[in-house]
Design an enzyme around this catalytic site. Structure first.
Site, PDB file in Angstrom:
ATOM      1  N   ILE A 186      43.909  47.711  40.731  1.00 25.03           N
ATOM      2  CA  ILE A 186      44.583  46.531  41.280  1.00 25.03           C
ATOM      3  C   ILE A 186      45.183  46.860  42.641  1.00 25.03           C
ATOM      4  O   ILE A 186      45.797  47.913  42.805  1.00 25.03           O
ATOM      5  CB  ILE A 186      45.734  46.118  40.311  1.00 25.03           C
ATOM      6  N   TYR A 203      43.186  48.912  58.060  1.00 27.36           N
ATOM      7  CA  TYR A 203      43.627  49.097  56.665  1.00 27.36           C
ATOM      8  C   TYR A 203      45.158  48.989  56.587  1.00 27.36           C
ATOM      9  O   TYR A 203      45.720  48.622  55.565  1.00 27.36           O
ATOM     10  CB  TYR A 203      43.111  50.432  56.125  1.00 27.36           C
ATOM     11  N   LYS A 234      48.788  52.922  49.609  1.00 25.95           N
ATOM     12  CA  LYS A 234      47.944  53.880  48.859  1.00 25.95           C
ATOM     13  C   LYS A 234      48.569  55.275  48.904  1.00 25.95           C
ATOM     14  O   LYS A 234      48.457  56.035  47.944  1.00 25.95           O
ATOM     15  CB  LYS A 234      46.518  53.912  49.424  1.00 25.95           C
ATOM     16  N   ILE A 276      33.206  50.060  49.032  1.00 30.48           N
ATOM     17  CA  ILE A 276      32.203  49.298  48.268  1.00 30.48           C
ATOM     18  C   ILE A 276      32.472  47.820  48.527  1.00 30.48           C
ATOM     19  O   ILE A 276      33.642  47.401  48.519  1.00 30.48           O
ATOM     20  CB  ILE A 276      32.371  49.551  46.755  1.00 30.48           C
ATOM     21  N   ARG A 277      31.417  47.059  48.717  1.00 33.19           N
ATOM     22  CA  ARG A 277      31.610  45.624  48.955  1.00 33.19           C
ATOM     23  C   ARG A 277      32.082  44.929  47.676  1.00 33.19           C
ATOM     24  O   ARG A 277      31.327  44.802  46.719  1.00 33.19           O
ATOM     25  CB  ARG A 277      30.313  44.985  49.444  1.00 33.19           C
ATOM     26  N   THR A 278      33.354  44.503  47.645  1.00 30.24           N
ATOM     27  CA  THR A 278      33.913  43.753  46.506  1.00 30.24           C
ATOM     28  C   THR A 278      34.708  42.588  47.089  1.00 30.24           C
ATOM     29  O   THR A 278      34.841  42.491  48.318  1.00 30.24           O
ATOM     30  CB  THR A 278      34.889  44.637  45.701  1.00 30.24           C
TER      31      THR A 278
HETATM   32  O1  0WD Z   1      35.929  49.615  49.028  1.00 24.04           O
HETATM   33  C1  0WD Z   1      36.539  49.306  48.008  1.00 24.04           C
HETATM   34  N1  0WD Z   1      36.262  48.193  47.350  1.00 24.04           N
HETATM   35  C2  0WD Z   1      37.620  50.215  47.510  1.00 24.04           C
HETATM   36  C3  0WD Z   1      38.560  49.760  46.604  1.00 24.04           C
HETATM   37  C4  0WD Z   1      37.652  51.595  48.028  1.00 24.04           C
HETATM   38  C5  0WD Z   1      38.711  52.399  47.482  1.00 24.04           C
HETATM   39  C6  0WD Z   1      39.630  51.899  46.604  1.00 24.04           C
HETATM   40  N2  0WD Z   1      39.547  50.587  46.176  1.00 24.04           N
HETATM   41  C7  0WD Z   1      40.565  50.120  45.238  1.00 24.04           C
HETATM   42  C8  0WD Z   1      41.279  48.849  45.616  1.00 24.04           C
HETATM   43  O2  0WD Z   1      42.273  49.086  46.602  1.00 24.04           O
HETATM   44  C9  0WD Z   1      41.882  48.474  44.267  1.00 24.04           C
HETATM   45  O3  0WD Z   1      43.027  49.263  44.012  1.00 24.04           O
HETATM   46  O4  0WD Z   1      39.969  49.817  44.002  1.00 24.04           O
HETATM   47  C10 0WD Z   1      40.773  48.887  43.306  1.00 24.04           C
HETATM   48  C11 0WD Z   1      39.883  47.747  42.819  1.00 24.04           C
HETATM   49  O5  0WD Z   1      39.409  47.039  43.941  1.00 24.04           O
HETATM   50  P1  0WD Z   1      37.987  46.297  44.035  1.00 24.04           P
HETATM   51  O6  0WD Z   1      37.208  46.520  42.809  1.00 24.04           O
HETATM   52  O7  0WD Z   1      37.445  46.646  45.357  1.00 24.04           O
HETATM   53  O8  0WD Z   1      38.453  44.782  44.179  1.00 24.04           O
HETATM   54  P2  0WD Z   1      38.352  43.456  43.299  1.00 24.04           P
HETATM   55  O9  0WD Z   1      37.048  43.329  42.603  1.00 24.04           O
HETATM   56  O10 0WD Z   1      38.735  42.333  44.226  1.00 24.04           O
HETATM   57  O11 0WD Z   1      39.512  43.684  42.228  1.00 24.04           O
HETATM   58  C12 0WD Z   1      40.841  43.836  42.578  1.00 24.04           C
HETATM   59  C13 0WD Z   1      41.622  42.933  41.664  1.00 24.04           C
HETATM   60  C14 0WD Z   1      41.914  41.510  42.098  1.00 24.04           C
HETATM   61  O12 0WD Z   1      40.874  40.835  42.467  1.00 24.04           O
HETATM   62  P3  0WD Z   1      41.050  39.630  43.593  1.00 24.04           P
HETATM   63  O13 0WD Z   1      39.744  39.699  44.277  1.00 24.04           O
HETATM   64  O14 0WD Z   1      41.270  38.410  42.788  1.00 24.04           O
HETATM   65  O15 0WD Z   1      42.203  39.981  44.520  1.00 24.04           O
HETATM   66  O16 0WD Z   1      42.980  43.297  41.542  1.00 24.04           O
HETATM   67  C15 0WD Z   1      43.543  42.289  40.734  1.00 24.04           C
HETATM   68  C16 0WD Z   1      42.702  41.055  40.883  1.00 24.04           C
HETATM   69  O17 0WD Z   1      41.973  40.801  39.725  1.00 24.04           O
HETATM   70  N3  0WD Z   1      44.895  41.935  41.125  1.00 24.04           N
HETATM   71  C17 0WD Z   1      45.863  41.749  40.218  1.00 24.04           C
HETATM   72  N4  0WD Z   1      45.850  41.878  38.869  1.00 24.04           N
HETATM   73  C18 0WD Z   1      46.991  41.595  38.225  1.00 24.04           C
HETATM   74  N5  0WD Z   1      48.128  41.205  38.851  1.00 24.04           N
HETATM   75  C19 0WD Z   1      46.990  41.354  40.948  1.00 24.04           C
HETATM   76  C20 0WD Z   1      48.153  41.067  40.210  1.00 24.04           C
HETATM   77  N6  0WD Z   1      49.299  40.655  40.795  1.00 24.04           N
HETATM   78  N7  0WD Z   1      46.680  41.317  42.269  1.00 24.04           N
HETATM   79  C21 0WD Z   1      45.379  41.677  42.376  1.00 24.04           C
END
Ligand code: 0WD
Length: 261
Positions: free
Chosen positions: A92, A156, A163, A192-194
């Site tokens: 998260i 960032y 972080k 990673i594209r998310t």
């Molecule tokens: O390149 C990347 N994608 C990287 C991500 C590289 C290195 C690290 N990360 C980290 C992110 O910073 C995060 O900590 O990995 C983690 C997961 O990120 P993700 O998979 O890239 O992103 P995503 O699929 O968007 O999931 C993150 C989710 C949120 O999704 P959205 O898109 O709706 O913001 O975090 C959750 C939410 O589901 N989230 C929360 N869950 C509960 N309570 C809250 C909250 N207040 N805020 C965000």
């Protein structure tokens, strides 16, 4: 016999099939873990239920980590299915979108700094605090970080600072919970594209840069990260705590372009 057989794991942060947490859930399911999933908003509920079904789980619970009462309610509800459990995936992060574009000093505000740290760093220890009494010996708590914690990644900004706080959190939590046999680690993932990543300005260029500059000449996948998360959550990793493990195809070791002549 799979290496997570008999482990009950709670996974947060699945927003879509692109989510890192989705890759982690799949890898853990393959290794025999029993899973529970959370969702942040009601609009995600049905999607997460569908994912849970694919993972042979029917435990899908709401949790918004910005509120203690939501975290407490999550664990009260989880107790009905898992009176005790063995692992938590904290996947998260959140920063207001105007923070991930432009000059750090000019862009950051007190409010954005607080919100970003609250959701992206504090929420990890908050979850640990409220589930501590439910964790079995040899449990693992795992969060997701990024190289922006240690080095400057353009745009960032405040998320990099949060972080860094998250990684320090990992070390203090590991020391606090170690005597109970609970391990705390982070994976520092390559880009990673998310959904979350698409909010960072020039993210596409970041991917291309990582592909060209990493020793393996590719970017990581959610499967790459899922497999390491499964290992770190298993008893195979019982000697690892307080650590930040890179899963980034080696990008972090490079100081010069790989084919520099
Ligand atoms: O390149 C990347 N994608 C990287 C991500 C590289 C290195 C690290 N990360 C980290 C992110 O910073 C995060 O900590 O990995 C983690 C997961 O990120 P993700 O998979 O890239 O992103 P995503 O699929 O968007 O999931 C993150 C989710 C949120 O999704 P959205 O898109 O709706 O913001 O975090 C959750 C939410 O589901 N989230 C929360 N869950 C509960 N309570 C809250 C909250 N207040 N805020 C965000």
């Amino acid at each position: 016999m799979c290496f997570l057989s008999g482990k009950r794991i709670l996974i947060t942060g699945i927003a879509s099939k692109l989510s890192i947490a989705y890759g982690i859930a799949q890898a853990m399911h393959k290794q025999g873990a029993e899973l529970a999933l959370t969702y942040q908003h009601d609009r995600l509920k049905n999607r997460i239920k569908k994912f849970a079904k694919e993972l042979d789980s029917d435990i899908v619970l709401p949790c918004d980590v910005s509120e203690d009462k939501s975290i407490i309610a999550l664990f009260n509800e989880l107790k009905k299915f898992f009176p005790t459990f063995d692992g938590l995936i904290h996947s998260i992060a959140f920063a207001p979108s105007d923070q991930l574009d432009g000059d750090y000093v000019n862009t950051v505000t007190r409010q954005a700094f607080q919100t970003t740290h609250d959701i992206s760093a504090y929420s990890f220890v908050a979850m640990a605090k409220y589930c501590r009494s439910m964790l079995n010996r040899n449990s693992s708590l795992l969060t997701l970080s990024y190289l922006g914690a240690e080095r400057v990644i353009p745009h960032y900004n405040v998320m990099g600072v949060a972080k860094a706080s998250l990684e320090a959190n990992v070390r203090y939590m590991a020391n606090s919970m170690g005597p109970e046999g609970i391990r705390v680690n982070a994976i520092s993932a390559g880009p990673i594209r998310t959904l979350a990543a698409s909010g960072i300005k020039n993210f596409r260029q970041m991917l291309v840069y990582c592909e060209n500059f990493s020793p393996m000449r590719r970017t990581v996948t959610i499967e790459d990260i899922g497999n390491v998360a499964a290992f770190l959550s298993s008893n195979l990793a019982n000697g690892i705590t307080g650590d930040v493990i890179y899963v980034d195809c080696g990008f972090n070791i490079m100081a010069m372009k790989p084919d520099f002549k």
